[in-house]
Write a protein that holds these residues in place. Structure first.
Motif, PDB file in Angstrom:
ATOM      1  N   VAL A  97       0.839  -1.192   0.000  1.00 19.48           N
ATOM      2  CA  VAL A  97       0.000   0.000   0.000  1.00 19.48           C
ATOM      3  C   VAL A  97       0.879   1.249   0.000  1.00 19.48           C
ATOM      4  CG1 VAL A  97      -1.635   1.282   1.438  1.00 19.48           C
ATOM      5  CG2 VAL A  97      -1.969  -1.140   1.053  1.00 19.48           C
ATOM      6  N   ILE A  98       2.001   1.148   0.677  1.00 18.22           N
ATOM      7  CA  ILE A  98       2.953   2.271   0.708  1.00 18.22           C
ATOM      8  C   ILE A  98       4.282   1.756   0.167  1.00 18.22           C
ATOM      9  CG2 ILE A  98       4.170   3.951   2.180  1.00 18.22           C
ATOM     10  CD1 ILE A  98       1.865   3.517   4.242  1.00 18.22           C
ATOM     11  N   GLU A  99       4.850   2.505  -0.735  1.00 16.82           N
ATOM     12  CA  GLU A  99       6.130   2.075  -1.304  1.00 16.82           C
ATOM     13  C   GLU A  99       7.041   3.290  -1.529  1.00 16.82           C
ATOM     14  OE1 GLU A  99       5.348  -0.863  -4.114  1.00 16.82           O
ATOM     15  OE2 GLU A  99       7.417  -1.516  -4.215  1.00 16.82           O
ATOM     16  N   SER A 105       8.585  -0.486   2.303  1.00 23.40           N
ATOM     17  CA  SER A 105       7.248  -0.786   1.806  1.00 23.40           C
ATOM     18  C   SER A 105       6.387  -1.281   2.956  1.00 23.40           C
ATOM     19  CB  SER A 105       7.320  -1.822   0.688  1.00 23.40           C
ATOM     20  OG  SER A 105       7.965  -2.973   1.164  1.00 23.40           O
ATOM     21  N   VAL A 106       5.109  -0.984   2.846  1.00 22.57           N
ATOM     22  CA  VAL A 106       4.150  -1.397   3.877  1.00 22.57           C
ATOM     23  C   VAL A 106       3.000  -2.118   3.190  1.00 22.57           C
ATOM     24  CG1 VAL A 106       2.653  -0.604   5.748  1.00 22.57           C
ATOM     25  CG2 VAL A 106       4.765   0.647   5.253  1.00 22.57           C
ATOM     26  N   LYS A 107       2.693  -3.303   3.712  1.00 23.09           N
ATOM     27  CA  LYS A 107       1.621  -4.114   3.089  1.00 23.09           C
ATOM     28  C   LYS A 107       0.245  -3.687   3.585  1.00 23.09           C
ATOM     29  CE  LYS A 107       3.532  -8.272   4.036  1.00 23.09           C
ATOM     30  NZ  LYS A 107       4.944  -8.129   4.341  1.00 23.09           N
ATOM     31  N   GLN A 108      -0.763  -4.067   2.848  1.00 23.44           N
ATOM     32  CA  GLN A 108      -2.125  -3.738   3.241  1.00 23.44           C
ATOM     33  C   GLN A 108      -2.458  -4.328   4.617  1.00 23.44           C
ATOM     34  OE1 GLN A 108      -5.021  -4.519   0.269  1.00 23.44           O
ATOM     35  NE2 GLN A 108      -6.542  -3.338   1.382  1.00 23.44           N
ATOM     36  N   ASP A 114      13.753  14.715  -4.005  1.00 26.93           N
ATOM     37  CA  ASP A 114      14.703  15.181  -5.025  1.00 26.93           C
ATOM     38  C   ASP A 114      15.032  14.027  -5.979  1.00 26.93           C
ATOM     39  OD1 ASP A 114      14.788  17.664  -3.875  1.00 26.93           O
ATOM     40  OD2 ASP A 114      16.498  17.190  -2.582  1.00 26.93           O
ATOM     41  N   ARG A 115      15.132  12.832  -5.389  1.00 32.51           N
ATOM     42  CA  ARG A 115      15.369  11.637  -6.184  1.00 32.51           C
ATOM     43  C   ARG A 115      14.502  10.513  -5.616  1.00 32.51           C
ATOM     44  NH1 ARG A 115      19.688  14.369  -5.219  1.00 32.51           N
ATOM     45  NH2 ARG A 115      20.127  13.329  -3.255  1.00 32.51           N
ATOM     46  N   GLY A 116      14.198   9.532  -6.424  1.00 27.40           N
ATOM     47  CA  GLY A 116      13.402   8.395  -5.962  1.00 27.40           C
ATOM     48  C   GLY A 116      11.922   8.607  -6.201  1.00 27.40           C
ATOM     49  N   GLU A 117      11.159   7.641  -5.724  1.00 31.14           N
ATOM     50  CA  GLU A 117       9.727   7.640  -6.021  1.00 31.14           C
ATOM     51  C   GLU A 117       8.940   7.173  -4.799  1.00 31.14           C
ATOM     52  OE1 GLU A 117       7.068   5.813  -9.683  1.00 31.14           O
ATOM     53  OE2 GLU A 117       8.644   4.580  -8.801  1.00 31.14           O
ATOM     54  N   ALA A 118       7.791   7.797  -4.569  1.00 31.70           N
ATOM     55  CA  ALA A 118       6.933   7.381  -3.452  1.00 31.70           C
ATOM     56  C   ALA A 118       5.546   7.078  -3.990  1.00 31.70           C
ATOM     57  CB  ALA A 118       6.858   8.490  -2.416  1.00 31.70           C
ATOM     58  N   LEU A 119       5.035   5.906  -3.660  1.00 29.40           N
ATOM     59  CA  LEU A 119       3.698   5.501  -4.118  1.00 29.40           C
ATOM     60  C   LEU A 119       2.817   5.179  -2.910  1.00 29.40           C
ATOM     61  CD1 LEU A 119       4.705   2.996  -6.967  1.00 29.40           C
ATOM     62  CD2 LEU A 119       3.961   5.355  -7.280  1.00 29.40           C
ATOM     63  N   VAL A 120       1.578   5.632  -2.976  1.00 29.29           N
ATOM     64  CA  VAL A 120       0.600   5.303  -1.937  1.00 29.29           C
ATOM     65  C   VAL A 120      -0.642   4.777  -2.648  1.00 29.29           C
ATOM     66  CG1 VAL A 120      -0.853   6.237  -0.097  1.00 29.29           C
ATOM     67  CG2 VAL A 120       1.494   7.059  -0.340  1.00 29.29           C
ATOM     68  N   LEU A 121      -1.070   3.586  -2.268  1.00 30.38           N
ATOM     69  CA  LEU A 121      -2.213   2.918  -2.918  1.00 30.38           C
ATOM     70  C   LEU A 121      -2.025   2.837  -4.430  1.00 30.38           C
ATOM     71  CD1 LEU A 121      -4.891   4.702  -0.736  1.00 30.38           C
ATOM     72  CD2 LEU A 121      -4.573   2.229  -0.809  1.00 30.38           C
ATOM     73  N   CYS A 166       2.473  -1.970  16.795  1.00 34.64           N
ATOM     74  CA  CYS A 166       3.043  -2.169  15.452  1.00 34.64           C
ATOM     75  C   CYS A 166       3.291  -3.640  15.118  1.00 34.64           C
ATOM     76  CB  CYS A 166       4.375  -1.430  15.331  1.00 34.64           C
ATOM     77  SG  CYS A 166       4.118   0.322  15.149  1.00 34.64           S
ATOM     78  N   ASP A 167       3.190  -3.942  13.824  1.00 32.28           N
ATOM     79  CA  ASP A 167       3.569  -5.269  13.335  1.00 32.28           C
ATOM     80  C   ASP A 167       5.056  -5.256  12.992  1.00 32.28           C
ATOM     81  OD1 ASP A 167       0.907  -6.251  13.312  1.00 32.28           O
ATOM     82  OD2 ASP A 167       0.551  -5.068  11.493  1.00 32.28           O
ATOM     83  N   ARG A 168       5.494  -4.105  12.458  1.00 30.78           N
ATOM     84  CA  ARG A 168       6.860  -4.019  11.952  1.00 30.78           C
ATOM     85  C   ARG A 168       7.386  -2.610  12.210  1.00 30.78           C
ATOM     86  NH1 ARG A 168       8.911  -4.236   6.387  1.00 30.78           N
ATOM     87  NH2 ARG A 168       6.844  -3.554   5.745  1.00 30.78           N
ATOM     88  N   VAL A 169       8.677  -2.490  12.434  1.00 32.33           N
ATOM     89  CA  VAL A 169       9.263  -1.157  12.613  1.00 32.33           C
ATOM     90  C   VAL A 169      10.481  -0.983  11.699  1.00 32.33           C
ATOM     91  CG1 VAL A 169       8.531  -0.789  15.015  1.00 32.33           C
ATOM     92  CG2 VAL A 169      10.717  -1.910  14.556  1.00 32.33           C
ATOM     93  N   GLY A 170      10.733   0.265  11.358  1.00 30.48           N
ATOM     94  CA  GLY A 170      11.943   0.613  10.635  1.00 30.48           C
ATOM     95  C   GLY A 170      12.679   1.651  11.466  1.00 30.48           C
ATOM     96  N   VAL A 171      13.988   1.581  11.460  1.00 27.23           N
ATOM     97  CA  VAL A 171      14.766   2.559  12.224  1.00 27.23           C
ATOM     98  C   VAL A 171      15.539   3.438  11.245  1.00 27.23           C
ATOM     99  CG1 VAL A 171      16.547   2.901  13.998  1.00 27.23           C
ATOM    100  CG2 VAL A 171      14.992   0.953  14.156  1.00 27.23           C
ATOM    101  N   LEU A 172      15.293   4.720  11.387  1.00 19.78           N
ATOM    102  CA  LEU A 172      15.907   5.693  10.492  1.00 19.78           C
ATOM    103  C   LEU A 172      16.997   6.447  11.258  1.00 19.78           C
ATOM    104  CD1 LEU A 172      15.061   6.502   7.578  1.00 19.78           C
ATOM    105  CD2 LEU A 172      13.691   8.322   8.566  1.00 19.78           C
TER     106      LEU A 172
END
Lengths: 260, 246
Positions: free
Chosen positions: B5-7, B33-36, B64-71, B207-213
């Motif tokens: 759903v989020i990429e 990425s985040v799944k439905q 500035d670079r890259g791509e973000a997709l939602v749904l 949360c089901d999953r976490v990312g650390v930035l």
């Protein structure tokens, strides 16, 4: 309800609750004192003086509201970060700009209408036998004042999309003022013998707004004469074309910006 | 749509100084990425780029670079915005409106019909325990009340995906418990949730999953169950400190 109407209603509420309508009372006091005082000094021209001063004060107070509220229109949303809530909803840039503009137009309409009605009441109070035929002419003059305020507001809205309020006020007032001197640029270009200067001045004239015609039509109306329909239609088309152009530019500028 | 759903693919964003136009990275090739139906927590120290990531995903900023997709749509596209809810960090709203007027305004931006809007607003005010204060002007609201109203506005369109930036910020323990309940309820209804938080116990609970930035890069990503049960970490805090080198 469409997003444009929702934003317009919100802007109208905000301006009204900011006590902008209190400007009406400033008008009421100043016109009552000035009109009656100066009217009594003239011989048989007191109504004319009240009308002239009344319209001038309406234009000034309406102008002050348009410039100061208009230049804060978009900036305040950015400053308070309320813009985050708007642009994460399905609202396009033009809907936002149109909504903000129309909300303020509504507020200025209410202020101008209230001041106009007060002016009419004052005229009838001073001269109960004042000719009814003059009322539509006074109404038309008020309409022209309102038309000019619509233009000033569009200018202020445009500048508020990319500049801070102080600079926007300076730019808006400068262009508004220049708008009333546009004809002089054209006269100057005709007087010049240098072809390059002629070209430069006439190009400037065509780029800058020309509002002097509005003042001329207002004078004609105040002398009890009706201006030609062609000139009225031309001015309406000219001002509205300018407004659409400015709001279109404002939407484009806003579309390209980011909200960090 | 690939089930995600989020990429975010290689997202980079630089901060440009206003005078010398010097560039310093805020995000540096972030991919996630985040799944439905998944609840994803983005963690990181201050200045790691969490808020920038969310702002790119909801279309307030452009990479500035890259791509973000939602749904499946480009982030910020009108069709995607129609199906998402966003709560900004430290929300600031219109001080001239009452809470009720504000929620009605937000609903009108989505074009909700009058009766539908009235029912939805009533329901949301109850959900965030703001019914009693709904008629007060927002300038009289405490930080916690604004946060609750912010949560309510983010749910007005019954979104498929929710982006919340620091949803627990400014809330007292009761408020935090209520938000946790709302999050768990959204999760039970199959909504996809993406949020930033510093409050690790809350993240661990929902949360089901976490990312650390850290410094604009995703330095770690794992499922909560793996971190706590099989990852050899006492809790999420220990995992987080290890990954950011604290």
């Amino acid at each position: 309800m469409s997003p444009v109407f929702a934003i317009a209603l919100n802007t109208f509420r905000e301006t009204v609750r900011d006590r902008v309508l209190y400007a009406f009372f400033v008008f009421a006091c100043s016109i009552t004192v000035l009109g009656i005082l100066l009217g009594s000094l003239s011989v048989g021209q007191d109504i004319r003086i009240i009308e002239d001063i009344g319209l001038a004060v309406i234009a000034i107070i309406g102008g002050i509201i348009s410039v100061f509220a208009g230049t804060n229109l978009v900036y305040k949303e950015l400053e308070r970060r309320t813009i985050y809530v708007i642009f994460t909803k399905p609202v396009s840039s033009w809907q936002f700009i149109c909504g903000k503009y129309l909300g303020l137009v509504g507020c200025i309409f209410v202020v101008v209408l209230a001041m106009g009605l007060f002016l009419l009441g004052l005229i009838w109070m001073v001269e109960p036998s004042h000719h009814v035929a003059q009322v539509p002419l006074l109404g038309a003059s008020l309409g022209l004042v309102f038309l000019e305020l619509l233009f000033v507001l569009a200018l202020a809205t445009f500048f508020s999309t990319f500049s801070n309020p102080i600079m926007s006020v300076v730019f808006t007032i400068s262009l508004w003022f220049i708008g009333h001197l546009g004809g002089s640029l054209l006269d100057l270009s005709k007087m010049s013998t240098n072809a390059a200067v002629q070209q430069l001045l006439s190009s400037l004239y065509w780029c800058l707004p020309d509002l002097a015609q509005l003042t001329r039509i207002r004078s004609v109306l105040m002398y009890g004469r009706e201006p030609s329909q062609e000139i009225i239609i031309y001015m309406l088309a000219y001002v509205f074309a300018y407004i659409f152009f400015l709001l279109g530019l404002a939407s484009t500028v806003n579309e390209r910006r980011e909200f960090p | 749509m690939t089930g995600n759903v989020i990429e975010a693919r290689g997202l980079s964003k630089d901060r440009v100084s206003s005078f010398l136009l010097r560039r310093s990275p805020i995000l540096d090739g972030l991919s996630l990425s985040v799944k439905q139906g998944e609840t994803y927590g983005l963690l990181g120290p201050n200045g790691a780029g969490k808020t920038t990531t969310v702002k790119i995903l909801v279309g307030l900023m452009r990479p500035d670079r890259g791509e973000a997709l939602v749904l499946g749509e480009k982030a910020g596209a009108q069709s995607a915005l129609r199906k998402i809810g966003f709560l900004p960090e430290n929300p600031y709203f219109y001080s001239h409106l009452t809470g009720l007027e504000f929620l009605e305004f937000i609903g009108q931006l989505f074009g909700l019909k009058k009766t539908e809007l009235r029912d939805r607003v009533k329901q949301l005010l109850e959900l965030v325990s703001m019914t009693v204060d709904a008629d007060k002007p927002m300038r009289k609201y405490s930080k916690g009340m604004l946060q609750r109203l912010g949560i309510a506005q983010s749910l007005i369109n019954d979104p498929e995906v929710v982006f919340w930036d620091e949803p627990m910020s400014g809330l007292d323990p009761i408020g935090r418990r209520d938000v946790r309940k709302i999050l768990l309820d959204l999760k039970a209804r199959g909504k996809t949730i993406f949020f930033n938080s510093h409050l690790l116990p809350d993240v661990s609970d929902v949360c089901d999953r976490v990312g650390v930035l850290a410094k604009g890069k995703l330095v770690a990503e794992d499922e909560i169950k793996n971190i706590v049960h099989s990852g050899g970490h006492k809790d999420l805090e220990e995992y987080f400190l290890e990954k950011v080198g604290g």
